[in-house]
Motif scaffolding. Sequence first.
Motif, mmCIF file in Angstrom:
data_model
loop_
_atom_site.group_PDB
_atom_site.id
_atom_site.type_symbol
_atom_site.label_atom_id
_atom_site.label_comp_id
_atom_site.label_asym_id
_atom_site.label_seq_id
_atom_site.Cartn_x
_atom_site.Cartn_y
_atom_site.Cartn_z
ATOM 1 N N UNK A 192 75.156 25.336 68.387
ATOM 2 C CA UNK A 192 74.596 24.544 67.878
ATOM 3 C C UNK A 192 74.945 23.136 68.017
ATOM 4 N N UNK A 193 75.784 22.693 68.842
ATOM 5 C CA UNK A 193 76.672 21.123 68.254
ATOM 6 C C UNK A 193 76.229 20.920 70.068
ATOM 7 N N UNK A 194 75.734 21.922 70.451
ATOM 8 C CA UNK A 194 75.977 21.623 71.868
ATOM 9 C C UNK A 194 74.142 21.045 72.131
ATOM 10 N N UNK A 195 73.281 22.049 71.853
ATOM 11 C CA UNK A 195 71.852 22.059 71.578
ATOM 12 C C UNK A 195 71.728 20.799 70.750
ATOM 13 N N UNK A 196 72.307 20.019 70.074
ATOM 14 C CA UNK A 196 71.871 19.415 69.221
ATOM 15 C C UNK A 196 72.418 17.787 70.047
#
Length: 318
Positions: A192-196
């Motif tokens: 999720x952090x990578x996508x954000x």
Amino acid sequence: MRKIIQVFKKRPIWAILLLLVIIISIAAPEFLRIRNLLNILLQSSVNGIMAVGMTYLMINGFFDLSVGTVMGFSAALAVGLQPMGLFPAILISLIIGAGIGAINGFFVARAKINAFVVTLGSFIGVRGLIYIYTKEDALIGEIMGFSDFGASSVLGIPTLFIIMIVIAIIAEFVLRKTPHGRNTYAIGGNYEAAANAGIAVNKTIFINFVLCSLAAAIGGVLLASRMNAATPGLGWPDQNLMIIATVVLGGTSLNGGYGSIVHTLGGVLTIGVIQNALNLLNVQSYYNMLLMGIILILVVFADSRFKLAREQKKKVEA
């Protein structure tokens, strides 16, 4: 001495490998003969190449159950298509191998289907393709240069092992020094952090599935070259699990975000040494399978413990 101990603490797989070499050399003195050591390097080459591709995927947080049958299918194509010419046969086998990875990557990255389900389906489907293509018969190579390459060496070192090392060096460089490598770690660490953060998550996952299958296809071609043949049972039924176990044994986390090509090679050589030792000691093949099963369980257990330790360390640092 203290520095050596610290190195082994950071890289336990190499300590395990060294300990195994010492124990086995005592139990089987012929183990340390140059001819036998070179045989271990040769036997480990194909697994090493396949493990490099699997390392990328597992750092990304996924795994591929189809690599064993992809290897077998690529080997069959590389041998069976030789009437077209050696170069077309090899090229087509690699393209189809990579294409299977692209299909897996599409369904996992774009369609959001669980990787276990997708690659299990590929595992079974490609197995069927092998039987259809080979008609359940072994295929024998027709071009002498193909088998000569598989048996060749450079300064006494097997050519296949040298290829494995070259691939590993390139893969480690890409993993450590390029945006794709950094994205692979980031996605495996926290999706999720990578996508954000704007990382091309789907693209990175797709590429790593292709790389994993391409590595399996390369392994299949090289194994066919070494054998100058391909059989319907090549890579079946547990080659995929062996590669995954090898990568985890080298320290790559099953949960993603952590791993190294260098340490994976340590896992590859460790498995190679164990299998060679069992052969030297005339241990029955079913004991070999039992030992590999125990190793897989221990590896998964160790991975869970290391994950817990890393999470506790992060909490303390935070």
